[in-house]
Enzyme design. Structure first.
Site, PDB file in Angstrom:
ATOM      1  N   ASN A 168      50.680  10.444-112.275  1.00 29.03           N
ATOM      2  CA  ASN A 168      50.567  11.295-111.082  1.00 29.03           C
ATOM      3  C   ASN A 168      50.629  12.791-111.374  1.00 29.03           C
ATOM      4  O   ASN A 168      49.969  13.569-110.693  1.00 29.03           O
ATOM      5  CB  ASN A 168      51.573  10.875-110.009  1.00 29.03           C
ATOM      6  N   GLU A 224      63.248   9.366-114.773  1.00 28.10           N
ATOM      7  CA  GLU A 224      62.823  10.002-113.513  1.00 28.10           C
ATOM      8  C   GLU A 224      61.972   8.963-112.803  1.00 28.10           C
ATOM      9  O   GLU A 224      60.871   8.655-113.255  1.00 28.10           O
ATOM     10  CB  GLU A 224      61.996  11.271-113.783  1.00 28.10           C
ATOM     11  N   CYS A 261      56.532  11.775-106.554  1.00 27.80           N
ATOM     12  CA  CYS A 261      57.847  11.139-106.416  1.00 27.80           C
ATOM     13  C   CYS A 261      58.728  11.908-105.435  1.00 27.80           C
ATOM     14  O   CYS A 261      59.653  11.339-104.877  1.00 27.80           O
ATOM     15  CB  CYS A 261      58.513  11.049-107.774  1.00 27.80           C
ATOM     16  N   GLU A 264      66.077  16.881-115.687  1.00 26.80           N
ATOM     17  CA  GLU A 264      65.075  17.605-116.465  1.00 26.80           C
ATOM     18  C   GLU A 264      65.084  19.062-116.006  1.00 26.80           C
ATOM     19  O   GLU A 264      65.676  19.411-114.996  1.00 26.80           O
ATOM     20  CB  GLU A 264      63.700  16.978-116.217  1.00 26.80           C
TER      21      GLU A 264
END
Ligand code: NAD
Length: 451
Positions: free
Chosen positions: A129, A227, A261, A430
């Site tokens: 994505n 993630e 997300c 992150e």
């Protein structure tokens, strides 16, 4: 070889190799062999190499963006931002080698020092994505901390990662320090989990695969950053600036065709303004420009694949459709922005991550209800809340179980602030100052000063 398809047309763009086990092992072993030399590069020299890499990415922004438009169907505006994000993340972490300091802790009889030691080979596994940013969020801090990196792009979207690997070589990163390995998750990705020389896996993707990676890494006590998915809430109180909340809601969920997300895919609206909010949302959704992603005016392109379109479409079965936007007919995996009315928090489209341009709306009564409904999910990645009451904004910001939240805005990711999920949305952080240390282990050294 794997065929790479343009999702806006359905045409084959090119083919790329799909690496097997032997090639993956060879690349991991090269990365393992070159690790001591990379770790020993002087901090200033490592920083300079990363800055040179960033400068080359900057020179190739248009080329990388064009590749992403064609391979992933991202709008040209987004794709340029994404390539620029790789440059910025590299520059940000280029500041790290010279600042990766440990501590000096007072102890009797000597001196106690801590060092942040790199781990070794880091395996980065990237979803389709956001191929460029998610790759950069893994490789930039990992390299800066002194690790070598093997990176597996998603099968559907390997082109920009392959180009970034070439640019790293042109920037002067020694061979084996950063290697891009296109191939299947079950082959290349899985080998990152099982190969003992890979000391950390940095995975972004579905919660289901993430769980299996975490379980696999446990076998070797391998470090892992995850993630994963999200089902983020956009909470609109009656005292909010409704015009702004409604006007900005479409982009917060339909950006990247909802394949994000962080998509705010559950809108919770206080009941007293529910009708007014929907009335304002409708024209904003209908005006959302879904068109050829290469056009400068495009706000949304196609979905990534026929399979993704089928899976998104299935959420409309038996759902109460409030209204929809428009999308081109014909070839490509197009899907119009769609607003669904949820009748209960048990509705499938309210609970599951659709990963497409579909948003569900549900009314609530009190602040307490809003918190309960927002937290009634195993996900906890992102979210937004709209109110003019500062006290409520602070109470809600603390009460909603999510890794990132924006008030009176839909803040996107910033490379210098931490990003990651609570609950089953992930593990670790992150970006920002936090990511760097997750690519290191702390070593404690005591030096006796006694005679
Ligand atoms: P996916 O889990 O199917 O694949 C992600 C990557 O993992 C791909 O490169 C794939 O080849 C690889 N993979 C698949 N099976 C593997 C295995 N057994 N071992 C090792 N690697 C394997 O996910 P996807 O469909 O590519 O991406 C969509 C998902 O990613 C969504 O759920 C989305 O929410 C999530 N996502 C999360 C974030 C975040 O930061 N939290 C960001 C983007 C996407």
């Amino acid at each position: 070889m794997t065929q790479v398809i343009n999702p806006a047309t359905g045409n084959v763009l090119t083919s790329v190799p799909s690496l097997g086990l032997a090639e993956t092992d060879a690349a991991i072993e090269r990365a393992h062999k070159v690790f001591p030399a990379w770790k020993a590069v002087a901090p200033g020299d490592r920083a300079r190499l990363l800055r040179r890499f960033a400068a080359l990415v900057d020179e190739h922004i248009d080329e990388l963006a064009d590749l992403e438009v064609r391979n992933s169907g991202h709008t040209i505006g987004n794709a340029r931002w994404e390539a620029g994000n790789v440059r910025d993340v590299l520059n940000y972490y280029a500041g790290a080698p010279e600042r990766l300091s440990g501590r000096q802790i007072p102890v009797p009889g000597g001196v106690d020092l801590t060092f942040h030691e790199p781990l070794g080979v880091v395996g980065v596994i990237v979803p389709w994505n956001f191929p460029m940013p998610i790759a950069g969020w893994g490789f930039a801090p990992a390299l800066a901390a002194g690790n070598t990196v093997v990176l597996k792009p998603a099968e559907l979207t390997p082109l920009t990662a392959i180009r970034l690997g070439e640019l790293a070589g042109e920037a002067g990163l020694p061979e084996g320090v950063f290697t891009v390995l296109p191939g299947k998750g079950s082959v290349v990705g899985q080998r990152f989990v099982t190969h003992p020389a890979v000391r950390k896996v940095c995975f972004t993707g579905s919660t289901e695969v993430g769980k299996s990676i975490m379980a696999g890494c446990a076998e070797q006590v391998k470090r892992v950053t995850l993630e994963l998915g999200g089902k983020s809430a956009n909470i609109v109180f009656a005292d909010a600036d409704l015009a702004k909340a409604a006007a900005s809601a479409p982009a917060s969920v339909f950006d990247n065709a909802g394949q994000d997300c962080c998509a705010r895919s559950r809108i919770l609206v206080q009941r007293t303004v529910y009708d007014e909010f929907l009335g304002r949302l409708e024209p904003a959704v209908k005006a959302f420009r879904v068109e050829d992603p290469a056009r400068e005016t495009a706000e949304m392109g196609p979905l990534i694949s026929a399979g993704q379109r089928a899976s998104v479409s299935a959420y409309l079965d038996d759902a109460d459709v409030a209204f929809r936007g428009t999308a081109p007919d014909g070839d490509g995996w197009w899907f119009p922005p769609t607003v669904l009315l949820a009748h209960s928090p048990a509705d499938r489209h309210w609970r599951e991550e659709v990963f497409g341009p579909v948003v569900s709306v549900l009314p609530f009564d009190t602040e307490e209800d809003a918190v309960r409904l927002a937290n009634d999910t195993e996900y906890g990645l992102s979210g937004s809340l709209w109110t003019s009451d500062v006290g409520r904004a602070l109470r809600m910001a603390r009460a909603v179980e999510t890794g990132a939240l924006s008030v009176n805005s839909h803040s996107s990711v910033r490379y210098w602030t931490p990003f990651g999920g609570m609950k089953q949305s992930g593990l670790g952080r992150e970006l920002g100052p936090d990511a760097l240390l997750s690519f290191t282990d702390v070593k404690n050294v005591f030096i006796s000063s006694e005679d």
